[in-house]
Every structure is written in C-alpha cells, then in structure tokens.
Design a protein around this motif. Structure first.
Motif, PDB file in Angstrom:
ATOM      1  N   TYR A 109      30.083  31.808  15.992  1.00 30.19           N
ATOM      2  CA  TYR A 109      29.015  31.962  16.987  1.00 30.19           C
ATOM      3  C   TYR A 109      29.513  32.379  18.365  1.00 30.19           C
ATOM      4  O   TYR A 109      28.702  32.717  19.228  1.00 30.19           O
TER       5      TYR A 109
ATOM      6  N   ILE B 294      19.986  38.427  25.250  1.00 29.05           N
ATOM      7  CA  ILE B 294      18.850  37.529  25.458  1.00 29.05           C
ATOM      8  C   ILE B 294      17.555  38.204  25.002  1.00 29.05           C
ATOM      9  O   ILE B 294      16.692  37.575  24.373  1.00 29.05           O
TER      10      ILE B 294
ATOM     11  N   SER C  35      23.891  35.552  18.939  1.00 26.31           N
ATOM     12  CA  SER C  35      23.549  36.355  20.122  1.00 26.31           C
ATOM     13  C   SER C  35      23.303  35.464  21.340  1.00 26.31           C
ATOM     14  O   SER C  35      23.726  35.786  22.454  1.00 26.31           O
ATOM     15  N   LEU C  36      22.650  34.323  21.141  1.00 27.57           N
ATOM     16  CA  LEU C  36      22.394  33.408  22.254  1.00 27.57           C
ATOM     17  C   LEU C  36      23.689  32.806  22.784  1.00 27.57           C
ATOM     18  O   LEU C  36      23.909  32.740  23.995  1.00 27.57           O
TER      19      LEU C  36
ATOM     20  N   LYS D 164      21.083  35.250  14.990  1.00 31.24           N
ATOM     21  CA  LYS D 164      20.242  35.020  16.161  1.00 31.24           C
ATOM     22  C   LYS D 164      20.908  33.998  17.088  1.00 31.24           C
ATOM     23  O   LYS D 164      20.968  34.193  18.315  1.00 31.24           O
ATOM     24  N   ASP D 165      21.413  32.908  16.509  1.00 34.37           N
ATOM     25  CA  ASP D 165      22.125  31.908  17.306  1.00 34.37           C
ATOM     26  C   ASP D 165      23.399  32.489  17.914  1.00 34.37           C
ATOM     27  O   ASP D 165      23.782  32.156  19.039  1.00 34.37           O
TER      28      ASP D 165
ATOM     29  N   TYR E  90      17.553  38.129  21.287  1.00 39.02           N
ATOM     30  CA  TYR E  90      17.255  36.773  20.816  1.00 39.02           C
ATOM     31  C   TYR E  90      15.747  36.535  20.753  1.00 39.02           C
ATOM     32  O   TYR E  90      15.258  35.865  19.839  1.00 39.02           O
TER      33      TYR E  90
ATOM     34  N   ARG F  46      18.274  40.442  10.593  1.00 41.77           N
ATOM     35  CA  ARG F  46      18.949  39.502  11.477  1.00 41.77           C
ATOM     36  C   ARG F  46      18.702  38.095  10.948  1.00 41.77           C
ATOM     37  O   ARG F  46      17.575  37.599  10.939  1.00 41.77           O
TER      38      ARG F  46
ATOM     39  N   VAL G 122      15.357  30.104  27.958  1.00 43.42           N
ATOM     40  CA  VAL G 122      15.488  30.414  26.521  1.00 43.42           C
ATOM     41  C   VAL G 122      14.544  29.566  25.678  1.00 43.42           C
ATOM     42  O   VAL G 122      14.635  29.583  24.445  1.00 43.42           O
TER      43      VAL G 122
END
Length: 358
Positions: free
Chosen positions: A167, A237, A287-288, A284-285, A240, A279, A312
C-alpha cells in the motif's frame, strides 16, 4: 504295411525350417507365400522373424525347446527314402504401436459427437479446449521475456496484497532521519520528475488540484520534485473518489496535465481484467495511502488528522489504522490531533483485508 527307412537326420544348422503359428489366427486356402525377414542373435543364439500380412506387421522369436525337439519327416516319392529335418517353432504376434493416445482420444471424441448424450458431448468438447500445446506456451513465454532487462526494479512487494508494503511507496525502515524514510527517487526516477515537469510547463496546475491540497501548496515555493508530488497526490485523491463506471471507460484520464504521470497512475493503481480497466479495493486503498505519504512529504511530515479525515470522508479511528501502515502516527498537539511521520516509525499489526477496511 511298408517299412520306412530313415536315410539321414539333419540337425539344426545355420539354415533350418521354421514352423510359424499365427496368434489367434490360422492360414486359409487363400493364403499365398510371403517374403519375410529373418534375424539372428548370435550372442543369445535365437532367431526372430517378421512378416507383413494384410498391411499388419507380425513378429516373433524362435521358441526354446528344452524338453524335446520338433522334427519334420520328408519322404521321396520316387525312391521311398525319408529324411528327418530338425525345425524350430515361432509364434508371431501382431505388433501394436504404443503412441496411439492421440488417435484414441480423437476417435473417442468422434464417437461422443455422433452417439454420445448432450452431457457427454459437452464434456468431451471442454476437454479438447483445455488441451495445451506446451511447445507453443514455451515459445510465447520466451518471446515475452527475451527483452526484459536483468536490472529492473523489484516489484515483488507491490504484488503482495497481504503485506503492508503493497500500500505504500518503497520505505526505509532503518532510516536515521525522517527525510530518508521515503526516498523521492524511489517514488519516481529523476528522469520522470524532469519529464513530468516539462510536460506541466507553465500550466496553472493548482487551479485543477483538490482544494485542500491547493491550499497547502499555493503559498509554498516548491522544488521540481515537490511540485510533481503535489500534482501526483491530488490526482490520486481524485482517483480515490472516482466511481468505477468512470474508471472502466476507455477515455478515462487520471492526470490531464501530464501523459507520463497519467501512465504511471494507471499502471500502478488500476489493473486490467478481461481487457477492461478495473480497480480493486486494495488498489483504491493503495492510492489513498500514497497520496497521504506525498502530502506528509511536502508539508513537513505532518498534517491535521481531523482535516484529513474530513477531506477523505473517513472516521478518525479508521484513519489511524491507515496512517500506522505508512509508518506515521496520530499524536495529540494541544487540543488537535496531528498525523505525523517521525522516528521511531509506528508499527502496525497488519491483517489481510477481509472487508472494506484494513
């Protein structure tokens, strides 16, 4: 009754008659003489015979006669004299090839197509589709790997979704200074920073950034690397918060200001499934988490936890779990909660994702 007188006995020699029997068959009146091949093994002292009958090869070895001998009685009709000739016995058998698996499989498939039930036909057709030509696969893999350089970056950590390193950007957990925890040139190469910066040129990229990231960088004098990271974080962001129905579109663009950065984002934070962009929740996590790391780097390694959770749309408890994966921690400063990257790094008891949270 006439008396027969044996004139001479002929024992086995180099050439002697062989009595041939066909396994499971007998010669008929229509049988005609056939040329055959006779082979002799001088070491084992036995003979072998091979003959082609009706396009089928028959072969056999001379039998050993330990308890008795086979004799042929030959009589001269004119003189009445007889001779005894020692003979050998051979039983010839049809020679069956052993590499007929493919032929048998094909015949079974044809029989199933003509006489099998619908279920049997379907099963046989599926088996045919699942057959793999190993030589073709080896050649394809060779063509794919022939141009791969040996010094490529190790991406193994990015493929392990059950590891926290999946991540986050490459991290140095042994760093003695907080600025060395995340190396800028392991996030992107120097060439990529320069190319993205040249593609941005004099464009007003801040007007297109996420508002709260724009507020961070608008009054800062950023270096080339920090300027690129700010744009990178803003694009992540946005990604996301983007719906899947938009991501799967062929024309989807994650970064309109830089084709290079757009390619980096799509390659690292999306995947292809059945020729369509996809995705997963893990991506997704990812990218955050990357966006938060970039944000901390360009903002002196700290940011308001309440503001970040609000931007967020995430509860403080969930946010705390995610920032611990980054090596950061949520600390209290007066009456405020601050996300801060400091030494020693925070550690997390990482558990493989089983729900929307990790």
């Amino acid at each position: 009754m006439s008396t027969l007188c044996i004139d001479e006995v002929y024992p086995k020699s180099i050439e002697n008659p062989l009595i041939v029997n066909f396994q499971n068959g007998y010669p008929t009146d229509e049988f005609v003489s056939k040329s055959c091949f006779l082979y002799e093994d001088k070491n084992a002292k036995f003979k072998s015979i091979a003959v082609d009958v009706c396009n089928l090869l028959y072969a056999g070895d001379e039998e050993k006669e330990d308890l008795g001998k086979t004799l042929i009685l030959a009589r001269n009709k004119i003189t009445g004299k007889v001779r005894l000739i020692e003979a050998g016995n051979v039983e010839v058998k049809p020679v069956i090839k052993h590499n007929l698996d493919s032929v048998l499989d094909t015949s079974r498939l044809e029989l199933s197509r003509k006489f099998g039930s619908k279920k049997q036909k379907k099963v046989m057709e599926q088996r045919e589709k699942l057959k793999v030509n190993t030589e073709t696969v080896v050649n394809q893999m060779h063509n794919v790997t022939i141009n791969i350089a040996e010094d490529q970056v190790d991406l193994s950590s990015y493929t392990k979704t059950d590891s926290e390193d999946f991540y986050i950007p490459p991290i140095n957990r042994e760093a003695t200074d907080v600025s060395d925890v995340y190396d800028l040139y392991k996030i992107l190469t120097k060439e990529q920073y320069e190319k993205i910066n040249s593609e941005i040129g004099n464009k007003d990229i801040t007007s297109d950034m996420v508002e709260w990231i724009r507020n961070i960088v608008i009054n800062k004098s950023l270096s080339t690397e920090y300027k690129v990271l700010a744009l990178y974080a803003s694009c992540l962001i946005k990604l996301y918060g983007t719906m899947m129905k938009e991501i799967i579109k062929k024309a989807f663009c994650a970064c309109p200001h830089s084709p290079t950065l757009n390619e980096v984002i799509l390659n690292n934070f999306t995947s292809y499934v059945n020729s369509k962009r996809n995705r997963s929740l893990q991506l997704k996590d990812k990218s955050l988490c990357h966006a938060i790391v970039f944000l901390l780097i360009i903002n002196d390694f700290k940011y308001s936890a309440e503001d970040l959770g609000k931007h967020v749309n995430m509860a403080l408890r969930t946010l705390t779990t995610k920032v611990r994966v980054l090596g950061a921690s949520v600390v209290t400063s007066g009456s405020k909660k601050i996300v801060q990257l400091k030494l020693p790094l925070s550690t997390s008891m990482f558990v493989r994702r089983k729900s929307a949270k990790f």
